[in-house]
Design a protein around this motif. Structure first.
Motif, PDB file in Angstrom:
ATOM      1  N   PRO A  94      -3.204 108.421 117.877  1.00  0.00           N
ATOM      2  CA  PRO A  94      -3.410 109.386 116.786  1.00  0.00           C
ATOM      3  C   PRO A  94      -2.302 109.333 115.732  1.00  0.00           C
ATOM      4  CG  PRO A  94      -3.889 110.421 118.887  1.00  0.00           C
ATOM      5  CD  PRO A  94      -3.286 109.077 119.193  1.00  0.00           C
ATOM      6  N   GLY A  95      -1.063 109.073 116.162  1.00  0.00           N
ATOM      7  CA  GLY A  95       0.042 108.984 115.205  1.00  0.00           C
ATOM      8  C   GLY A  95      -0.140 107.849 114.224  1.00  0.00           C
ATOM      9  N   LEU A 129       8.168 113.370 124.549  1.00  0.00           N
ATOM     10  CA  LEU A 129       9.489 113.999 124.518  1.00  0.00           C
ATOM     11  C   LEU A 129      10.327 113.688 125.760  1.00  0.00           C
ATOM     12  CD1 LEU A 129       8.559 117.453 122.963  1.00  0.00           C
ATOM     13  CD2 LEU A 129      10.040 115.697 121.946  1.00  0.00           C
ATOM     14  N   GLU A 130       9.670 113.361 126.856  1.00  0.00           N
ATOM     15  CA  GLU A 130      10.377 113.017 128.089  1.00  0.00           C
ATOM     16  C   GLU A 130      10.810 111.551 128.123  1.00  0.00           C
ATOM     17  OE1 GLU A 130       7.541 114.162 131.073  1.00  0.00           O
ATOM     18  OE2 GLU A 130       8.074 116.297 130.923  1.00  0.00           O
ATOM     19  N   SER A 131      10.396 110.783 127.170  1.00  0.00           N
ATOM     20  CA  SER A 131      10.699 109.355 127.129  1.00  0.00           C
ATOM     21  C   SER A 131      12.027 109.089 126.421  1.00  0.00           C
ATOM     22  CB  SER A 131       9.568 108.622 126.403  1.00  0.00           C
ATOM     23  OG  SER A 131       9.883 107.276 126.235  1.00  0.00           O
ATOM     24  N   PHE A 143      13.122 105.904 118.522  1.00  0.00           N
ATOM     25  CA  PHE A 143      12.003 105.423 117.709  1.00  0.00           C
ATOM     26  C   PHE A 143      11.095 106.506 117.142  1.00  0.00           C
ATOM     27  CE2 PHE A 143      13.036 101.750 120.392  1.00  0.00           C
ATOM     28  CZ  PHE A 143      13.242 100.812 119.404  1.00  0.00           C
ATOM     29  N   GLY A 144      11.175 107.718 117.623  1.00  0.00           N
ATOM     30  CA  GLY A 144      10.314 108.781 117.118  1.00  0.00           C
ATOM     31  C   GLY A 144       8.979 108.842 117.836  1.00  0.00           C
ATOM     32  N   PRO A 152      12.800  95.714 115.063  1.00  0.00           N
ATOM     33  CA  PRO A 152      13.567  96.321 116.160  1.00  0.00           C
ATOM     34  C   PRO A 152      12.688  96.844 117.298  1.00  0.00           C
ATOM     35  CG  PRO A 152      14.429  97.065 114.045  1.00  0.00           C
ATOM     36  CD  PRO A 152      13.148  96.314 113.761  1.00  0.00           C
ATOM     37  N   LEU A 153      11.533  97.418 116.972  1.00  0.00           N
ATOM     38  CA  LEU A 153      10.628  97.895 118.014  1.00  0.00           C
ATOM     39  C   LEU A 153      10.110  96.736 118.859  1.00  0.00           C
ATOM     40  CD1 LEU A 153       8.922 100.119 119.388  1.00  0.00           C
ATOM     41  CD2 LEU A 153       7.183  99.718 117.620  1.00  0.00           C
TER      42      LEU A 153
END
Length: 174
Positions: free
Chosen positions: A72-73, A115-117, A123-124, A147-148
């Protein structure tokens, strides 16, 4: 470059079975599908100096995948960038690509998991969702983010840097 080398390159392109696609490759594919002449003029793609030839290679690469997964992002980012098209063109862009959207699978990663990662803080949300989607689905990330791609490769998550695909094909036919 003539069309023959691009035709010949089809058999030389090796794509993973499952691709988790990032924003820039998806934007290039969708803008190219809508109007390939816009690629060199579209602000977000012009930054990368992409061309119709890059779109053609990407399209061939994606046809070799069995499944293309989008988060979705990524859809949100693509939509936001595509809104830079004139109002009537944005609507046309969406209509022209409706089958492409339908043919993609969507992987929703809950905010709590993101958020737990560890990757979240480097990386956001969007890129972290790609990493998790690739891990969860046995896929490889296709990204324009160097970079990713390198981070994922070091982590053991399959990732391909979009420009590496273009350069590999270009090198074959020089």
């Amino acid at each position: 470059m003539t069309m023959e080398p691009l035709w010949m390159s089809r058999c030389m392109i090796k794509a993973p079975k499952i691709i988790v696609i990032d924003t820039i490759p998806l934007l290039l594919f969708l803008i190219g599908t809508y109007d390939a002449n816009l690629i060199s003029k579209f602000k977000r793609l012009k930054t990368y100096k992409y061309s119709v030839k890059n779109f053609t290679i990407l399209k061939q690469f994606l046809t070799h995948a069995q499944i293309i997964i989008v988060t979705p992002g990524v859809l949100c980012e693509v939509s936001n960038f595509a809104e830079n098209l004139k109002v009537n063109r944005f609507s046309e862009f969406l209509k022209e690509n409706s089958e492409n959207f339908k043919n993609m699978e969507e992987s929703y990663i809950p905010k709590k998991i993101i958020l737990e990662s560890e990757e979240m803080f480097q990386f956001g949300f969007t890129d972290t969702s790609l990493i998790i989607a690739a891990k969860n689905n046995g896929g490889e990330i296709l990204t324009g983010d160097f970079p990713l791609s390198r981070y994922c490769q070091n982590l053991g998550v399959g990732a391909q840097y979009l420009n590496d695909i273009f350069w590999g094909i270009d090198d074959i036919f020089k």
